[in-house]
Design a protein around this motif. Structure first.
Motif, PDB file in Angstrom:
ATOM      1  N   GLY A   1      22.977 -48.956 -15.248  1.00  0.00           N
ATOM      2  CA  GLY A   1      21.678 -48.097 -16.774  1.00  0.00           C
ATOM      3  C   GLY A   1      21.113 -47.115 -16.443  1.00  0.00           C
ATOM      4  O   GLY A   1      21.297 -46.244 -15.615  1.00  0.00           O
ATOM      5  N   ASN A   2      20.661 -47.047 -17.564  1.00  0.00           N
ATOM      6  CA  ASN A   2      19.986 -45.929 -17.550  1.00  0.00           C
ATOM      7  C   ASN A   2      18.785 -45.929 -18.100  1.00  0.00           C
ATOM      8  O   ASN A   2      17.820 -47.137 -18.502  1.00  0.00           O
ATOM      9  CB  ASN A   2      20.716 -45.073 -18.494  1.00  0.00           C
ATOM     10  CG  ASN A   2      20.641 -45.483 -19.904  1.00  0.00           C
ATOM     11  OD1 ASN A   2      19.991 -45.534 -20.945  1.00  0.00           O
ATOM     12  ND2 ASN A   2      21.898 -44.866 -20.349  1.00  0.00           N
ATOM     13  N   PRO A   3      17.764 -44.854 -17.871  1.00  0.00           N
ATOM     14  CA  PRO A   3      16.076 -46.089 -18.243  1.00  0.00           C
ATOM     15  C   PRO A   3      15.699 -44.256 -19.472  1.00  0.00           C
ATOM     16  O   PRO A   3      15.711 -43.644 -20.080  1.00  0.00           O
ATOM     17  CB  PRO A   3      14.973 -44.870 -17.533  1.00  0.00           C
ATOM     18  CG  PRO A   3      15.652 -43.641 -16.717  1.00  0.00           C
ATOM     19  CD  PRO A   3      17.225 -44.558 -16.837  1.00  0.00           C
TER      20      PRO A   3
ATOM     21  N   THR B 231      17.965 -42.119 -21.259  1.00  0.00           N
ATOM     22  CA  THR B 231      18.131 -40.709 -20.535  1.00  0.00           C
ATOM     23  C   THR B 231      19.521 -41.043 -19.401  1.00  0.00           C
ATOM     24  O   THR B 231      18.955 -42.003 -18.482  1.00  0.00           O
ATOM     25  CB  THR B 231      17.836 -40.363 -20.327  1.00  0.00           C
ATOM     26  OG1 THR B 231      16.582 -39.918 -21.291  1.00  0.00           O
ATOM     27  CG2 THR B 231      17.754 -38.914 -19.729  1.00  0.00           C
ATOM     28  N   PRO B 232      20.283 -40.330 -19.503  1.00  0.00           N
ATOM     29  CA  PRO B 232      21.630 -40.262 -18.065  1.00  0.00           C
ATOM     30  C   PRO B 232      20.906 -40.294 -16.029  1.00  0.00           C
ATOM     31  O   PRO B 232      20.081 -39.252 -17.021  1.00  0.00           O
ATOM     32  CB  PRO B 232      22.727 -39.792 -17.903  1.00  0.00           C
ATOM     33  CG  PRO B 232      22.382 -39.043 -19.310  1.00  0.00           C
ATOM     34  CD  PRO B 232      21.353 -39.682 -19.744  1.00  0.00           C
ATOM     35  N   ILE B 233      21.145 -40.807 -15.864  1.00  0.00           N
ATOM     36  CA  ILE B 233      20.655 -40.340 -14.521  1.00  0.00           C
ATOM     37  C   ILE B 233      20.052 -38.966 -14.282  1.00  0.00           C
ATOM     38  O   ILE B 233      19.030 -38.479 -13.431  1.00  0.00           O
ATOM     39  CB  ILE B 233      21.172 -41.401 -13.280  1.00  0.00           C
ATOM     40  CG1 ILE B 233      21.134 -43.040 -13.804  1.00  0.00           C
ATOM     41  CG2 ILE B 233      19.862 -41.347 -11.699  1.00  0.00           C
ATOM     42  CD1 ILE B 233      19.980 -43.886 -13.957  1.00  0.00           C
ATOM     43  N   ASP B 234      21.528 -38.180 -14.397  1.00  0.00           N
ATOM     44  CA  ASP B 234      21.084 -37.121 -13.857  1.00  0.00           C
ATOM     45  C   ASP B 234      20.162 -36.240 -14.601  1.00  0.00           C
ATOM     46  O   ASP B 234      20.031 -35.135 -13.848  1.00  0.00           O
ATOM     47  CB  ASP B 234      22.392 -36.395 -13.378  1.00  0.00           C
ATOM     48  CG  ASP B 234      23.072 -36.010 -14.468  1.00  0.00           C
ATOM     49  OD1 ASP B 234      22.644 -36.655 -16.102  1.00  0.00           O
ATOM     50  OD2 ASP B 234      23.979 -35.303 -15.160  1.00  0.00           O
ATOM     51  N   LYS B 235      20.051 -37.188 -15.515  1.00  0.00           N
ATOM     52  CA  LYS B 235      18.838 -35.714 -16.249  1.00  0.00           C
ATOM     53  C   LYS B 235      17.404 -36.358 -16.498  1.00  0.00           C
ATOM     54  O   LYS B 235      16.086 -35.737 -16.477  1.00  0.00           O
ATOM     55  CB  LYS B 235      18.245 -36.193 -18.239  1.00  0.00           C
ATOM     56  CG  LYS B 235      20.394 -35.691 -18.318  1.00  0.00           C
ATOM     57  CD  LYS B 235      20.142 -34.198 -18.691  1.00  0.00           C
ATOM     58  CE  LYS B 235      21.790 -33.815 -19.300  1.00  0.00           C
ATOM     59  NZ  LYS B 235      22.862 -34.115 -18.364  1.00  0.00           N
ATOM     60  N   VAL B 236      17.225 -37.143 -15.156  1.00  0.00           N
ATOM     61  CA  VAL B 236      15.705 -37.562 -14.788  1.00  0.00           C
ATOM     62  C   VAL B 236      15.122 -37.178 -13.416  1.00  0.00           C
ATOM     63  O   VAL B 236      14.121 -36.960 -12.982  1.00  0.00           O
ATOM     64  CB  VAL B 236      16.082 -39.432 -15.083  1.00  0.00           C
ATOM     65  CG1 VAL B 236      14.446 -39.623 -14.757  1.00  0.00           C
ATOM     66  CG2 VAL B 236      15.243 -39.605 -16.494  1.00  0.00           C
TER      67      VAL B 236
ATOM     68  N   GLY C 200      28.770 -47.397 -13.929  1.00  0.00           N
ATOM     69  CA  GLY C 200      28.891 -47.065 -15.459  1.00  0.00           C
ATOM     70  C   GLY C 200      28.658 -46.350 -16.513  1.00  0.00           C
ATOM     71  O   GLY C 200      27.863 -44.560 -15.917  1.00  0.00           O
ATOM     72  N   ALA C 201      29.533 -46.417 -17.299  1.00  0.00           N
ATOM     73  CA  ALA C 201      29.038 -44.508 -18.768  1.00  0.00           C
ATOM     74  C   ALA C 201      27.663 -45.375 -18.742  1.00  0.00           C
ATOM     75  O   ALA C 201      27.173 -44.002 -19.656  1.00  0.00           O
ATOM     76  CB  ALA C 201      30.098 -45.211 -19.805  1.00  0.00           C
ATOM     77  N   CYS C 202      26.676 -46.366 -18.854  1.00  0.00           N
ATOM     78  CA  CYS C 202      25.258 -46.236 -19.449  1.00  0.00           C
ATOM     79  C   CYS C 202      23.904 -45.244 -18.196  1.00  0.00           C
ATOM     80  O   CYS C 202      24.173 -44.190 -18.723  1.00  0.00           O
ATOM     81  CB  CYS C 202      24.725 -46.955 -19.277  1.00  0.00           C
ATOM     82  SG  CYS C 202      25.254 -48.620 -19.954  1.00  0.00           S
ATOM     83  N   ALA C 203      24.745 -44.661 -16.846  1.00  0.00           N
ATOM     84  CA  ALA C 203      23.945 -44.128 -15.996  1.00  0.00           C
ATOM     85  C   ALA C 203      24.314 -43.136 -15.812  1.00  0.00           C
ATOM     86  O   ALA C 203      23.426 -41.968 -15.787  1.00  0.00           O
ATOM     87  CB  ALA C 203      24.107 -45.139 -14.745  1.00  0.00           C
ATOM     88  N   SER C 204      25.795 -42.582 -16.238  1.00  0.00           N
ATOM     89  CA  SER C 204      26.658 -41.459 -15.997  1.00  0.00           C
ATOM     90  C   SER C 204      26.105 -40.485 -16.579  1.00  0.00           C
ATOM     91  O   SER C 204      25.658 -39.778 -17.114  1.00  0.00           O
ATOM     92  CB  SER C 204      27.943 -41.537 -15.830  1.00  0.00           C
ATOM     93  OG  SER C 204      27.938 -42.021 -14.743  1.00  0.00           O
ATOM     94  N   TRP C 205      26.559 -41.393 -18.367  1.00  0.00           N
ATOM     95  CA  TRP C 205      25.956 -40.337 -19.426  1.00  0.00           C
ATOM     96  C   TRP C 205      25.196 -40.664 -20.665  1.00  0.00           C
ATOM     97  O   TRP C 205      25.164 -40.285 -22.031  1.00  0.00           O
ATOM     98  CB  TRP C 205      27.339 -40.831 -20.465  1.00  0.00           C
ATOM     99  CG  TRP C 205      29.040 -40.324 -20.037  1.00  0.00           C
ATOM    100  CD1 TRP C 205      30.233 -40.815 -19.698  1.00  0.00           C
ATOM    101  CD2 TRP C 205      28.956 -39.484 -18.563  1.00  0.00           C
ATOM    102  NE1 TRP C 205      30.687 -40.425 -19.027  1.00  0.00           N
ATOM    103  CE2 TRP C 205      30.427 -39.569 -18.475  1.00  0.00           C
ATOM    104  CE3 TRP C 205      28.256 -37.837 -18.191  1.00  0.00           C
ATOM    105  CZ2 TRP C 205      31.027 -38.417 -17.150  1.00  0.00           C
ATOM    106  CZ3 TRP C 205      29.315 -37.123 -17.637  1.00  0.00           C
ATOM    107  CH2 TRP C 205      30.285 -37.376 -16.963  1.00  0.00           C
TER     108      TRP C 205
ATOM    109  N   LEU D 117      12.963 -45.994 -10.879  1.00  0.00           N
ATOM    110  CA  LEU D 117      13.382 -45.340 -10.436  1.00  0.00           C
ATOM    111  C   LEU D 117      13.411 -44.423  -9.714  1.00  0.00           C
ATOM    112  O   LEU D 117      14.073 -44.311  -8.679  1.00  0.00           O
ATOM    113  CB  LEU D 117      14.871 -44.509 -12.053  1.00  0.00           C
ATOM    114  CG  LEU D 117      15.583 -43.932 -12.117  1.00  0.00           C
ATOM    115  CD1 LEU D 117      16.659 -44.120 -10.681  1.00  0.00           C
ATOM    116  CD2 LEU D 117      16.235 -43.516 -13.570  1.00  0.00           C
ATOM    117  N   LYS D 118      12.436 -43.247  -9.917  1.00  0.00           N
ATOM    118  CA  LYS D 118      12.122 -42.594  -9.430  1.00  0.00           C
ATOM    119  C   LYS D 118      11.485 -42.501  -8.501  1.00  0.00           C
ATOM    120  O   LYS D 118      11.901 -41.766  -6.604  1.00  0.00           O
ATOM    121  CB  LYS D 118      10.729 -41.773 -10.448  1.00  0.00           C
ATOM    122  CG  LYS D 118      11.282 -40.853 -11.259  1.00  0.00           C
ATOM    123  CD  LYS D 118      10.124 -40.329 -11.871  1.00  0.00           C
ATOM    124  CE  LYS D 118      10.535 -39.331 -13.473  1.00  0.00           C
ATOM    125  NZ  LYS D 118       9.415 -38.985 -14.459  1.00  0.00           N
TER     126      LYS D 118
END
Ligand code: SF4
Length: 216
Positions: free
Chosen positions: A11-13, A66-71, A47-52, A33-34
């Protein structure tokens, strides 16, 4: 151990309203997450949620999913996209890290090359029909019963990088194309906002490699 564990995130936040659209254990998911990422060696985005971002990030994205790599921007992130990702690919990534003690080689989008370096189209068993210009034109027509190529029914296999056509699903039993439906490109960034799953990528007339100059 501190600094040596892998954080695997599904998932994503959602960042809007201070992260209040996803509360976990009384706190916004983004805060958790942080905290968990702080001492991680690396992060796997499942998955697509966490990735994109995936469907919850679809325009206009009211929760600001927002995907994980942006956070988390200061850790190596391994993206394992797919909606959902293939179970064998997920376990393969974890097994690689624990066996070799290093992260797998990634492509420029952050996906493990060992599973995402080829398109579905490159290894699809219906590919000979694509090359021959033999296409399904309507659901359940004669071509569909013969197992012809699903490109004209909107198959996104030519632009989708994943291992579905080699690893397949459910222990190698099948995958969407083998079940008679085109690939919807669920492991690609933005697939949810790119129009109908049934629109083909281009309408350039495909004549097939078996035609000769007299027939074209
Ligand atoms: S069914 Fe899709 S992936 Fe398979 S050959 Fe046709 S266009 Fe390519």
């Amino acid at each position: 151990y501190k600094g040596q564990y892998i954080l695997a995130v599904e998932g994503n936040p959602p960042l809007n309203e201070g992260g209040m659209f996803c509360i976990d254990g009384g706190k916004p998911f983004v805060e958790k997450l942080k905290l968990m990422a702080e001492d991680a060696m690396a992060i796997i985005a499942w998955g697509a949620c966490a990735s994109w971002g995936c469907v919850q990030a679809a325009k206009p994205n009211p929760t600001q999913a927002t995907p994980i790599d942006k956070v988390i921007t200061n850790k190596p992130i391994i993206k394992v996209p797919g909606c959902p990702p293939i179970a064998e690919v997920m376990t393969g990534v974890v097994t690689f890290i624990t066996t070799f003690g290093k992260l797998p080689e990634l492509d420029r989008q952050g996906r493990p090359k060992m599973f995402y370096s080829q398109r579905i189209h490159d290894k699809c068993y219906r590919r000979p029909h694509f090359d021959a210009g033999q296409f399904v034109e309507e659901w359940d027509d004669e071509a569909a019963r013969k197992g012809y190529c699903l490109y004209k029914m909107g198959c996104k296999g030519p632009t989708t990088y994943n291992a579905c056509s080699t690893v397949r699903w459910n222990g190698g039993v099948s995958f969407p194309i083998q079940s008679g439906h085109g690939c919807i490109g669920c492991s690609e960034d933005g697939f949810w906002d790119k129009g109908s799953f049934y629109d083909r990528l281009t309408t350039i007339k495909q004549f097939g490699i078996e035609r000769n100059a007299d027939q074209i």
